[in-house]
Write a protein that holds these residues in place. Structure first.
Motif, short mmCIF file in Angstrom:
data_model
loop_
_atom_site.label_atom_id
_atom_site.label_comp_id
_atom_site.label_asym_id
_atom_site.label_seq_id
_atom_site.Cartn_x
_atom_site.Cartn_y
_atom_site.Cartn_z
N LYS A 4 0.83 -1.20 0.00
CA LYS A 4 0.00 0.00 0.00
C LYS A 4 0.87 1.25 0.00
O LYS A 4 1.81 1.37 0.77
CB LYS A 4 -0.90 0.00 1.25
N ASP A 237 -19.20 7.76 -0.44
CA ASP A 237 -17.88 7.98 -1.04
C ASP A 237 -17.42 9.43 -0.89
O ASP A 237 -16.37 9.81 -1.42
CB ASP A 237 -17.92 7.62 -2.54
N GLU A 264 -24.33 -2.97 2.46
CA GLU A 264 -23.83 -2.33 1.24
C GLU A 264 -23.30 -0.93 1.53
O GLU A 264 -22.24 -0.53 1.04
CB GLU A 264 -24.97 -2.26 0.21
N GLN A 267 -20.05 -1.13 3.62
CA GLN A 267 -18.91 -1.56 2.80
C GLN A 267 -18.36 -0.38 2.00
O GLN A 267 -17.14 -0.19 1.92
CB GLN A 267 -19.36 -2.68 1.85
N GLN A 268 -19.26 0.42 1.42
CA GLN A 268 -18.83 1.60 0.69
C GLN A 268 -18.11 2.59 1.60
O GLN A 268 -17.09 3.18 1.21
CB GLN A 268 -20.03 2.29 0.03
N CYS A 270 -16.50 1.93 4.38
CA CYS A 270 -15.19 1.38 4.76
C CYS A 270 -14.16 1.53 3.64
O CYS A 270 -12.96 1.62 3.91
CB CYS A 270 -15.32 -0.09 5.14
N ASP A 271 -14.64 1.54 2.40
CA ASP A 271 -13.74 1.69 1.25
C ASP A 271 -13.39 3.15 0.96
O ASP A 271 -12.56 3.43 0.10
CB ASP A 271 -14.37 1.06 0.00
N ASN A 272 -14.04 4.07 1.65
CA ASN A 272 -13.81 5.50 1.44
C ASN A 272 -12.51 5.94 2.12
O ASN A 272 -12.42 5.97 3.35
CB ASN A 272 -14.99 6.30 2.00
N GLU A 273 -11.49 6.27 1.34
CA GLU A 273 -10.18 6.62 1.89
C GLU A 273 -10.19 7.97 2.61
O GLU A 273 -9.29 8.27 3.38
CB GLU A 273 -9.13 6.65 0.77
N LYS A 280 -14.33 5.31 10.39
CA LYS A 280 -13.96 4.05 9.74
C LYS A 280 -14.08 2.88 10.71
O LYS A 280 -14.60 1.82 10.35
CB LYS A 280 -12.54 4.15 9.17
N CYS A 283 -17.71 2.10 11.25
CA CYS A 283 -18.28 1.41 10.08
C CYS A 283 -17.79 -0.03 9.97
O CYS A 283 -18.54 -0.91 9.55
CB CYS A 283 -17.95 2.19 8.81
N LYS A 284 -16.54 -0.26 10.36
CA LYS A 284 -16.01 -1.64 10.35
C LYS A 284 -16.77 -2.50 11.36
O LYS A 284 -17.07 -3.68 11.09
CB LYS A 284 -14.52 -1.63 10.67
#
Length: 392
Positions: A4, A237, A264, A267-268, A270-273, A280, A283-284
């Protein structure tokens, strides 16, 4: 495994580091100045005593100014049309319940204090004032610094005057720390919020929606029953404010027991940087819960339940009813450990008196009861039939 890439700090993060260094230097310089002046008039023993008192006073004055800061939000918020929800220092929380002030215990990771207010839901959010509510804490810190600085010039008794100077320095430090726009660990301070709302008026509406939904839950309303308009503008996002509204939306899906939709969204998120660590981690935890309750394989659940996430759960389980719901589901469904699940259930029930947000508590207990009614772990073999009957 692909390595990463290390993210470069943003301009605002560089500003945060710079501001922290400057304020730390100023506070350190002020302390050295005070001690140097006192050392000229005190013997060694007296100086050591004063030094200890001086160090203790830094923490005392900091928490005093934290109270002043949150009181500033409260007073200036009330003066500009906002309504009181809660006032917290450390874990002690004062809330208005049934027309009376009550003391409860709650903690929020990353914050030492917080004054939550709300805005009348029947008014136009786009026209709501925002400056004085957000600036109120800084304003009160600056007033305290001015009073302390004036007293330092007037009082001649030494070393008392240097403790007064320390009070003024701490007041100014906390005021500037919240006034100069910055994002410590991704969390915007008061100055950053003011700057952002002036530049992007739509963000003001998102912040107000968050405040209003939070207040409704404190007043006893479940999130599933709150009007759709308070969830508009969310984007899993998006930036911190859009994501915050999406988190509320995902929480609403949980309260409606629509676990697939909630999963859903989480998951989105958690994927948001761009998501801050606090959001985070939350959300996890919720993604883990939705995986458990929708029947994900145990190895998939354990892969998500990392060492770091377990550490976060352990740090927050004493205050968050959501953690009790997660642990109850984890022990009952994934681990098939009814004894540990029952322990979490009992702890969740005991939180009722101390939990500040009544609506949130009711939503969470409804979820826990749903799990209890629909997911039956295998009974422990060492218990008699009578014991099982008593537990039920």
């Amino acid at each position: 495994m692909e390595k990463k890439k290390k993210r470069k700090p943003t301009l605002i993060e560089y500003t945060t580091y710079g501001v922290s260094l400057m304020l730390g230097f100023a506070a350190g310089f002020g302390g050295v100045y005070c001690l140097d002046r006192m050392s000229q008039k005190l013997d060694r023993k007296s100086l050591i005593i004063v030094l200890v008192l001086y160090l203790v006073s830094i923490f005392v004055f900091y928490f005093l100014q934290l109270m002043v800061h949150e009181a500033g939000h409260l007073v200036m918020g009330k003066a500009t049309g906002y309504e009181f929800v809660s006032y917290r220092i450390g874990s002690l929380t004062w809330i208005k319940e049934d027309g009376r002030l009550k003391v409860k215990r709650f903690n929020l990771a990353g914050t030492a204090g917080q004054c939550l207010m709300t805005y009348p839901e029947d008014k136009e959010l786009e026209k709501a004032p925002f400056f004085w509510y957000h600036f109120g804490g800084v304003f009160f810190n600056f007033i305290s610094a001015l009073i302390g600085g004036s007293a330092f010039l007037i009082v001649k008794a030494s070393p008392v005057r240097y403790f007064i100077l320390l009070f003024a320095i701490v007041s100014l430090f906390l005021g500037l720390l919240n006034f100069i726009p910055s994002k410590a660990m991704g969390v915007p301070n008061d100055g950053y919020n003011i700057w952002l709302m002036k530049k992007h008026p739509e963000i003001k509406k998102l912040i107000l929606q968050n405040l209003i939904v939070n207040a409704m839950q404190y007043q006893g309303r479940r999130i599933k029953d709150i009007d759709d308009r308070f969830f508009e503008g969310g984007d899993p996002d998006g930036d911190i404010f859009q994501a915050a509204v999406s988190i509320m939306g995902a929480t609403r899906e949980l309260d409606r027991h629509d676990f697939d939709s909630a999963m859903e969204l989480y998951q989105q998120l958690c994927d948001n940087e761009k998501l801050i660590d606090l959001y985070k981690n939350e959300c996890k935890c919720e993604l883990l819960f939705t995986k458990i309750i929708t029947g994900a394989p145990k190895d998939e659940v354990e892969e998500l339940y990392t060492k770091d996430l377990k550490k976060y759960v352990m740090l927050t389980e004493s205050f968050y009813i959501t953690r009790k719901r997660l642990l109850y589901a984890y022990y009952l469904i994934t681990e098939n450990d009814k004894k540990s699940a029952d322990k979490e259930y009992d702890l969740a029930v005991k939180m009722k008196k101390s939990y500040p947000a009544k609506g949130e508590y009711d939503s969470e207990m409804a979820l826990i009861e749903f799990i209890k009614d629909n997911y039956n772990g295998e009974p422990d073999e060492d218990k008699s039939d009578n014991e099982k009957t008593e537990e039920q």
